[in-house]
Design an enzyme around this catalytic site. Sequence first.
Site, PDB file in Angstrom:
ATOM      1  N   ASP A  96       0.845  -1.015  -0.217  1.00 36.86           N
ATOM      2  CA  ASP A  96       0.128  -0.016   0.179  1.00 36.86           C
ATOM      3  C   ASP A  96       0.951   1.273  -0.118  1.00 36.86           C
ATOM      4  O   ASP A  96       0.415   2.249  -0.523  1.00 36.86           O
ATOM      5  CB  ASP A  96      -0.911   0.022   1.188  1.00 36.86           C
ATOM      6  CG  ASP A  96      -1.973  -1.003   1.068  1.00 36.86           C
ATOM      7  OD1 ASP A  96      -2.395  -1.356  -0.092  1.00 36.86           O
ATOM      8  OD2 ASP A  96      -2.677  -1.418   2.177  1.00 36.86           O
ATOM      9  N   GLU A 171      -6.558   9.529   3.718  1.00 40.27           N
ATOM     10  CA  GLU A 171      -6.923  10.331   4.714  1.00 40.27           C
ATOM     11  C   GLU A 171      -6.008  11.651   5.012  1.00 40.27           C
ATOM     12  O   GLU A 171      -4.757  11.486   4.853  1.00 40.27           O
ATOM     13  CB  GLU A 171      -6.900   9.612   6.077  1.00 40.27           C
ATOM     14  CG  GLU A 171      -5.612   9.199   6.730  1.00 40.27           C
ATOM     15  CD  GLU A 171      -4.826   8.097   6.184  1.00 40.27           C
ATOM     16  OE1 GLU A 171      -3.865   8.346   5.878  1.00 40.27           O
ATOM     17  OE2 GLU A 171      -5.376   6.878   6.043  1.00 40.27           O
ATOM     18  N   TYR A 213      -5.933   3.749   8.223  1.00 42.44           N
ATOM     19  CA  TYR A 213      -5.549   4.356   9.749  1.00 42.44           C
ATOM     20  C   TYR A 213      -6.763   4.734  10.375  1.00 42.44           C
ATOM     21  O   TYR A 213      -7.113   4.582  11.373  1.00 42.44           O
ATOM     22  CB  TYR A 213      -4.831   5.672   9.403  1.00 42.44           C
ATOM     23  CG  TYR A 213      -4.054   6.414  10.667  1.00 42.44           C
ATOM     24  CD1 TYR A 213      -4.389   5.815  12.013  1.00 42.44           C
ATOM     25  CD2 TYR A 213      -3.463   7.473  10.430  1.00 42.44           C
ATOM     26  CE1 TYR A 213      -3.550   6.329  13.029  1.00 42.44           C
ATOM     27  CE2 TYR A 213      -2.986   8.285  11.622  1.00 42.44           C
ATOM     28  CZ  TYR A 213      -3.108   7.676  12.704  1.00 42.44           C
ATOM     29  OH  TYR A 213      -2.568   8.065  14.042  1.00 42.44           O
ATOM     30  N   SER A 216      -8.064   1.659  11.933  1.00 40.93           N
ATOM     31  CA  SER A 216      -7.121   1.139  13.231  1.00 40.93           C
ATOM     32  C   SER A 216      -7.523   2.255  14.335  1.00 40.93           C
ATOM     33  O   SER A 216      -7.541   1.832  15.472  1.00 40.93           O
ATOM     34  CB  SER A 216      -5.878   1.470  12.986  1.00 40.93           C
ATOM     35  OG  SER A 216      -5.352   0.729  11.897  1.00 40.93           O
TER      36      SER A 216
END
EC number: 2.7.1.23
Length: 320
Positions: A96, A171, A213, A216
């Site tokens: 990624d 993000e 993220y 998570s």
Amino acid sequence: MSGGSSGTQQREREILLVAHPGRAEITETARRVGKIFERAGIGLRVLVDEVDSTRIEPMDGMAADEFLVPGLEVTIVQAGPDAALGCEMVLVLGGDGTFLRAAELAQAASIPVLGINLGRIGFLAETEAEHLDEALAQVVRREYRIEHRMTLDVLVRVDDEIIERGWALNEASIENRSRLGVLEVVLEVDGRPVSAFGCDGVLISTPTGSTAYAFSAGGPVVWPELEALLVVPSNAHALFARPLVTSPNSLIAVETVAGSHDGLVFCDGRRTLELPAGARVEVVRGKEPVRWIRLDSAPFADRMVRKFELPVTGWRGRKP
């Protein structure tokens, strides 16, 4: 011309290859890609580990001498906003992180990106290394479709003056510059205050980034077909600091309280914007999407189950 040259004659079709450096198996796979495209009459550009500081952040590409193969014609290019201009697509070999680096180049040239996962989870990749030959055959035959994934446009204001601009595919992560204490912020949606709290940070994510993220940090998984903005506070000290899903047309603003800590805004973990205390971050749907190559029509649920190795034993639903 042989590998490592930069004067290869322009072909009708040309593809930019971005590969994760330093691993022998990826270098060998990259050479294999070059040979397949050579036989198909497709030109190949190979990104090397140079930096164009005018636009693109430092990007680890292959060293030029890694790609030297007698009889194989490639064009060596450096990272920069023009690296992919004129190419049909950007092909990614890696995980990624490599995909996000390649997406910068693809977006700058308004061309699609195709990921082949040679990393670990590789959620952004379209297919796995064991299906490489089949994937390349589809590329050669132009048997693929292009899906537009929404992005974020990000800016930082101080007293109505724009001091920073950026964009993100996954993000924008607003974080405390100091690891001591908390970042005091006020969250605003569509011009109205929603909540004020102390936190480690605030994530504003696209559906594509909802499995990264933001996931998570406790955010929901959002199917990529749905256009929306996600707001996920990180370790917030407040009763109401839950993840929010807003309209894709919303304007999300996060104001840092004057006298609080300075912060930073990380766009995809690659591009950094300064965030002084008392500044304001504004995030909206990006004007320029990232164009995503799809090779099949497999449901997103299947990809999620496979990538996260989710338990589905006992399912008795209808098979497709």
